[in-house]
Design an enzyme around this catalytic site. Structure first.
Site, short mmCIF file in Angstrom:
data_model
loop_
_atom_site.label_atom_id
_atom_site.label_comp_id
_atom_site.label_asym_id
_atom_site.label_seq_id
_atom_site.Cartn_x
_atom_site.Cartn_y
_atom_site.Cartn_z
CD GLU A 84 -3.45 43.04 -24.45
OE1 GLU A 84 -4.29 42.11 -24.60
OE2 GLU A 84 -2.88 43.27 -23.36
CG HIS A 85 -8.74 43.41 -24.23
ND1 HIS A 85 -9.70 42.54 -23.75
CD2 HIS A 85 -7.68 43.27 -23.40
CE1 HIS A 85 -9.25 41.92 -22.67
NE2 HIS A 85 -8.03 42.35 -22.44
CD GLU A 161 -7.96 41.18 -18.54
OE1 GLU A 161 -8.49 41.79 -19.49
OE2 GLU A 161 -6.75 40.87 -18.52
#
Lengths: 461, 447
Positions: A84-85, A161
């Site tokens: 996704e990143h 993160e």
């Protein structure tokens, strides 16, 4: 009372979901009716849903893929989220970072989030920019070409993160342990963000392989909500998405979780904890597994048991017995894997035995004597009113529809939801409660500060 | 090349900011028969009504030693009023699916109500009861007191909260802006029922309230309901004067040692107040430095190029009597010194070299183009109505706001950057076990 959800653990907001790491509970179909949603299927298998909302000249455009953390493989946890990143790191037509920069130059906001079951990308923009964002999403749906020199730094970003979300938060770290203890084989046991050791190994090849296995128009749902005309949206979608060829999508196999035969318990002490917490979750039907007949009744039951400050639990445990500072329940059923009927409490002390007994008494009373007609009516009214509240937010609707459809529900399911809630009877609730509130199918988690008297008190039996 | 095509499409599209079918936001000023003033945007799309309102005076006006009083009161206003105790009052709300919450910031005590339009009359009646006759029953007071203690304990586990708390305390010193809006264990324990009643008596008044209403209601009907909720409040508030202030620091860095793998950093300097003539210029400047999401210089340098953090951002934090310019980042302990060095370099670079014409254009396109996104829900619009009143921006502000942004010049941004971005003025609080901190910065330790 202080605003719930803001303060304690209940995840109810779009924000909470959009930051990605949650199993979508509250965004699941809490609402939908008379939305006048238009549903289209393009020839390549892409599903398009359009809802008009003319409050402001804006539009929310979302692409939902039927792939999430549960589709990862051994040793590569966190891959769905890592990809996704990397979806922002270039295509054969766009430079790394150009996607978000282009959105920003057009006054838009964009981001993405990864769940266990799905991955979603969204843009909120002025309605006249819809074609631009569609063309860009269509591009990265099939043309992803991750720039190799961006991968290492982005992996560090994801590791940071994880530190921010999990390692720096004792309650998040505990939730991760609880999931691992709750499931023996189902991939819900693996954190969406990934285990630290796995994260270090993720590379471009992994991400591109995962992308090729799962991304494509025939595995995507596009949701458009805002100041638009459905037929025009359809024409744009055909122009940009319709020209893409369907791809071979990998099978999704998720080993089913076997029935559990004894109640589980995880007690964890963390030196950083100042405020203890208590929770219990029962395995429950979801849209993907289990006996779906019980779903509407369990939604009503959750509202009655712990849906607010007039709920059974709050009145008894917080107001009357003063055993907790807050208590509540939520029912997560909008999932592919096992659902959960969950209870949580913020205990007044580290001795949670009386609290737990008190909560069990409340449940036992419902199992024994059912609920009152007044409770039933209030809960139904509250749930059906939420349909009207949901219509106030275009972004909210896009999330509700996307999260529901991506897990196999239909527009008809969402439209019929208020009727199903209204039809729930006293007997339905009792049957659903008996089906779900079974000790053997539960796990209880208690997070405590270190105990000076029992320094080695760890995981209790 | 498609890339080129996309880019030029972006620029073209930015010129045409037309809407298709949506109505414009039309604000009416409603003056009720009883003299209550509210701003209304009538919108019948959905059968519900959102009400946002605020009373002037928040945590900063809490008496000495009673920090957190406003927040405490906010937690009790829907816990019983008039003849209804907490459970009875909450039952009245729940039976009608009325959502009513209160909150307190440093400068305001605010409320938020949403109701289906069919229940509007009951909703405004219940609101009025809460504002005029809150009960502050002992049982409810002690319950909410325990809730605040629990929130304080929970926040004391969170590095970001810890850092922000130290930053404010050390920067504002004895000024009430240095207090947490949720108080401390000691101050919350010291608060009594009389203190709460005093907040109500002193601040809940007609000359001290701002109201925004959006939804399925016409002006005439709203007038009657406003009277039910607000008309019986006193004419004038009696607020505690608070002096204007500014921030100061004793060292450049304060380290709060905590055994965690990642250091959380909160940093900031003097900002500006909302009334400052440089406000819009500062908005543009901040977008370029650290306000612009993935597009900011800090995100580019700290996240994309170096993988030092998941996020880094800066924001203007105006208060009624002080201005702040704040930011935050979180980086693994071993590299947090590098993060801070990169951020300082970017602050200095912007102050010394300014921004480019392209950055100015991009900032303006984003800031003007994204303005409509603030009007997506009825409660968001109602919140905008209150904010516009608070700063006296005028009823046509929504139409003019983008003109203010577009009028900002490169020279203005560069001047404001020199004004705000002085690296030696920044104060940094780090929670964690930081390594490699810049050696020219002085340090202190805190618990």
């Amino acid at each position: 009372m202080l605003r719930r959800g803001r303060l304690f653990s209940k995840l109810t907001s779009f924000a909470a979901m959009a930051v990605a790491m949650v199993l979508s509970s509250a965004v699941a179909p809490q609402a939908a009716s008379n939305f006048n949603a238009k549903d289209y299927w393009l020839d390549n298998g892409l599903q398009l849903v359009v809802i008009e909302n003319h409050r402001a000249p804006i539009v929310t455009h979302m692409v939902w893929y039927r792939v999430g953390a549960i589709d990862e493989y051994e040793g590569k946890s966190g891959l769905a989220h890592f990809l996704e990143h990397l979806m922002f790191k270039g295509t054969s037509k766009m430079e790394p970072g150009e996607f978000s920069k282009t959105i920003a130059k057009n006054g838009g906001q964009d981001n993405a989030f990864t769940s266990s079951d799905y991955t979603a990308y969204y843009q909120n923009v002025a309605a006249d920019r819809l074609e631009l964002v569609m063309s860009m999403e269509a591009d990265r749906m099939v043309n992803l070409d991750i720039a190799e020199d961006e991968v290492a730094a982005e992996r560090d970003v994801v590791i940071e993160e994880r530190r921010s979300r999990v390692d720096n938060s004792p309650s998040a770290a505990f939730r991760e342990k609880l999931s691992a203890a709750r499931y023996d084989v189902h991939p819900y046991r693996v954190p969406i963000i990934g285990w630290p050791e796995d994260l270090k190994t993720l590379n471009r090849e992994d991400a591109m392989g995962f992308y090729k296995s799962f991304y494509g128009p025939n595995n995507a749902i596009v949701v458009v909500v805002g100041d638009v005309v459905p037929e025009e949206v359809l024409a744009l979608a055909q122009k940009h998405y319709g020209v893409l060829e369907a791809r071979e999508i990998a099978d999704r196999f998720h080993p089913p979780e076997p029935a559990h035969t004894e109640a589980r318990r995880l007690v964890h002490r963390d030196p950083r904890v100042r405020q203890p917490s208590w929770n219990r979750s029962y395995r429950a039907p979801s849209v993907g597994t289990g006996n779906k007949v019980h779903i509407p009744a369990l939604e009503v039951l959750s509202e009655i048991v712990g849906g607010g400050s007039t709920s059974r639990l709050y009145r008894q445990i917080v107001v009357e017995d003063k055993l907790a500072i807050d208590v509540g329940s939520y029912y997560s059923h909008g999932r592919l894997g096992p659902g959960t009927f969950a209870l949580y409490a913020v205990p007044v002390s580290t001795d949670t035995a009386a609290l737990e007994a008190g909560i069990e008494d409340v449940l036992a009373d419902i199992l024994e004597n059912g609920v009152t007609a007044e409770e039933l009516e209030r809960a139904k009214h509250s749930l059906t009113a939420s349909v009207i509240y949901a219509q106030d937010s275009g972004r909210g609707l896009a999330n509700i529809f996307g999260a529901s459809l991506v897990n196999g529900q239909t527009i008809e399911d969402l439209e019929a939801w208020p009727d199903h809630i209204a039809a729930v009877s006293y007997d339905d609730i009792l049957a659903a409660a008996k089906h779900v509130l079974v000790a053997e199918q539960s796990i209880t988690g208690i997070l405590l500060p270190p105990s000076p008297e029992q320094p080695d008190a760890g995981d209790a039996p | 090349m498609i890339r080129r095509v996309l880019a030029s499409l972006a620029v073209l599209a930015a010129v045409f900011m037309t809407s298709t079918k949506s109505r414009a936001v039309e604000i009416q000023e409603v003056v009720s028969p009883g003299g209550v003033i509210a701003w209304l945007v009538e919108d019948n799309t959905v059968p519900l009504i959102s009400v946002e309102f605020e009373f002037g005076g928040g945590g900063a006006e809490d008496p000495e030693g009673k920090a957190g009083l406003s927040y405490f009161v906010a937690g009790l206003l829907n816990e019983g009023a008039g003849d209804l105790d907490a459970q009875a009052y909450q039952t009245q709300l729940d039976d009608r699916a009325i959502r009513l919450y209160f909150d307190a910031g440093a400068d305001t005590l605010s409320g938020s109500m949403q109701t289906l339009s069919e229940n509007a009359e009951d909703a405004f009646d219940l609101l009025g009861l809460a504002l005029r006759e809150p009960r502050f029953d002992t049982d409810a007071v002690e319950r909410v007191r325990e809730q605040i203690f629990a929130i304080q304990r929970r926040e004391s586990e969170q590095p970001r909260r810890i850092a922000a708390k130290h930053w404010l305390k050390n920067s504002f010193g004895e000024h009430p802006y240095g207090n947490s809006r949720k108080g401390t264990t000691e101050t919350i324990a010291a608060i009594k029922r009389d203190d709460m009643q005093q907040v109500v008596d002193q601040r809940f008044a007609l000359d001290n309230v701002l109201i925004g209403v959006v939804g399925d209601i016409d002006a005439e009907t709203l007038g009657l309901l406003l009277d039910a909720a607000f008309a019986d409040l006193p004419e004038e508030a009696d607020r505690r004067p608070i002096r204007s202030t500014s921030i100061s620091k004793e060292t450049d860095i304060t380290i709060v040692s905590k055994d965690v793998p990642q250091s959380t950093v909160v940093f900031g300097t003097k900002g500006l107040r909302r009334s400052d003539p440089d406000w819009y210029t500062a908005i543009v400047m901040n977008y370029v430095l650290g306000g612009g999401g993935f597009s900011s210089r800090l995100m580019e340098e700290v996240r994309r190029k170096r993988g030092l953090a998941y996020g880094v951002s800066t924001y203007l934090a105006p208060r009624d009597r002080a201005g702040l310019y704040m930011g935050s980042v979180a980086t693994q302990n071993a590299r947090v010194g590098e993060s801070i060095a990169v951020i300082r370099d970017e602050i200095a670079r912007l102050a010394n070299d300014g921004i480019s014409e392209e950055e100015l254009t991009d900032a303006k396109t984003y800031l003007t183009g994204s303005y409509p996104l603030r009007f997506g829900t009825s409660d968001a619009i109602a919140g905008q109505l209150v904010g516009i009143q608070r700063y006296g921006l005028g009823m046509n502000f929504i139409d003019r706001r983008n003109d203010y942004i577009n009028a900002v010049t490169l020279e203005q941004v560069n001047r404001v950057a020199r004004r705000l971005l002085q690296t030696e003025e920044f104060y940094w609080v780090i929670v964690g076990q930081p390594e490699g901190l810049p050696e020219d910065l002085t340090q202190s330790l805190a618990n």
